[in-house]
Enzyme design. Sequence first.
Site, PDB file in Angstrom:
ATOM      1  CB  THR A  53      -0.892  -0.067   1.250  1.00 62.27           C
ATOM      2  OG1 THR A  53      -1.751  -1.128   1.294  1.00 62.27           O
ATOM      3  CG2 THR A  53      -1.704   1.207   1.361  1.00 62.27           C
TER       4      THR A  53
ATOM      5  CE1 TYR B  49       2.715  -8.611   1.937  1.00 62.14           C
ATOM      6  CE2 TYR B  49       4.067  -6.993   1.403  1.00 62.14           C
ATOM      7  CZ  TYR B  49       2.908  -7.409   1.309  1.00 62.14           C
ATOM      8  OH  TYR B  49       1.828  -6.763   1.010  1.00 62.14           O
TER       9      TYR B  49
ATOM     10  CE  LYS C 182       1.055  -7.336   5.078  1.00 64.39           C
ATOM     11  NZ  LYS C 182       0.663  -7.594   3.778  1.00 64.39           N
TER      12      LYS C 182
END
Length: 300
Positions: free
Chosen positions: A47, A135, A163
Site C-alpha cells: 500500500t 511477507y 504476514k
Amino acid sequence: MAFLSGLSAFPITPSDRDGRIDTKALRKLVTRLCAAKVDSIGLLGSTGTYIYLTREERRRALAEALDEAGGQTPIVVGVGALRTDEAVRLAQDAKALGAAAGLLAAVSYTPLTDDEVFEHFSVVAREGGLPIVIYDNPGTTHFHFTPTLVGRLAKVPGIVAIKNPTDKSDAIDSHLAGQRSIVPEGFSIGCSGDWNATEAMIAGADTWYSVLGGILPEVCIKIVRSSQAGDAAEARRLDAALTPIWDLFKQFSSLRVVYVLAELLDICRAEPPRPVLPLSAVAKRQIVEALERLPAGTAR
C-alpha cells in the site's frame, strides 16, 4: 515481540509523479495513526508502494515517519527489492534510522525456487541486522511460501514473524494451526487481506497487517481489541459494517480505494504511482456512497 501483535496499520506513501515523497502528507498520516494508538505502523508496504520508490526516497520516508512518531509507535518498514544486495542495504538503512523490523517479500522477475528464497531471506536477516517479517504476497509476487519453507525460515536467527494472505477464507483456521505447529514459540503469525482478517484474528492470528487500518484506524483497532478479548460477536459486527468498503477493495483493489479515501477524508491529495491510474469519477462516487453508509464515527 509485542509490537508484532495487534493492529499494524499500512498507510499510503503520498508522492509526486517523479516519486518524491510529500513529507507533510506522510506526517499527517503518521500522526493520525499514532493518535489512534495502533500497535505498529507498516510503512512502505505494498500500500505504501515501496517497489516504486528509490532507496533515497525510502530513507526519506522512513526518517520523516520515525520523527513524526517520536518513538510512540514502532515502525515496520518494507525492505523488499529485486536483488539481495539491494534488500540488504535497505535493511541496513532501516536499522540505522531506527525501524523496529523489516518487511521482506520474495520480489522477483524470474520465478524463484524455495532454496533461492531461503538464501535471499537468510542473507538479508544476517547482513541487514534488522528483525525480518516474512511477507507472503503471492497475488503480487507469484511466489507462495510452503509450510516447509516457512518452517526453515522461522529457524533463521533474525526472522521473527510472517504476514500471511487470507484469500482462502475456509482454510484460515487450519492454516494458522498448521503454521503454529512448525514455528518456534514467540514467532509472530499475522494476516493480511482485510476482508478476511477479522476471522483470522478470531482464529488466533497475532497481528492484522491492515490496509484500511492505515486510513481508518479506529474501527480496525476496535475489531482487533474485540478479537483479542474473545468477543467474536462484536468483532464480526464491526467487520460486517465495513462490507461496503470490502466490496470496493475487491472491485478496484485496496490500493486505489485508499488513495480516494485519503482525499475524501481531507487527509491528503495524491495519486498512485504510474502506471497505476487514479480511479474514475464514477468509481469515486461509489466510494463516497460507501462512506456514507458506514456507521456514524467510523469514517474519521
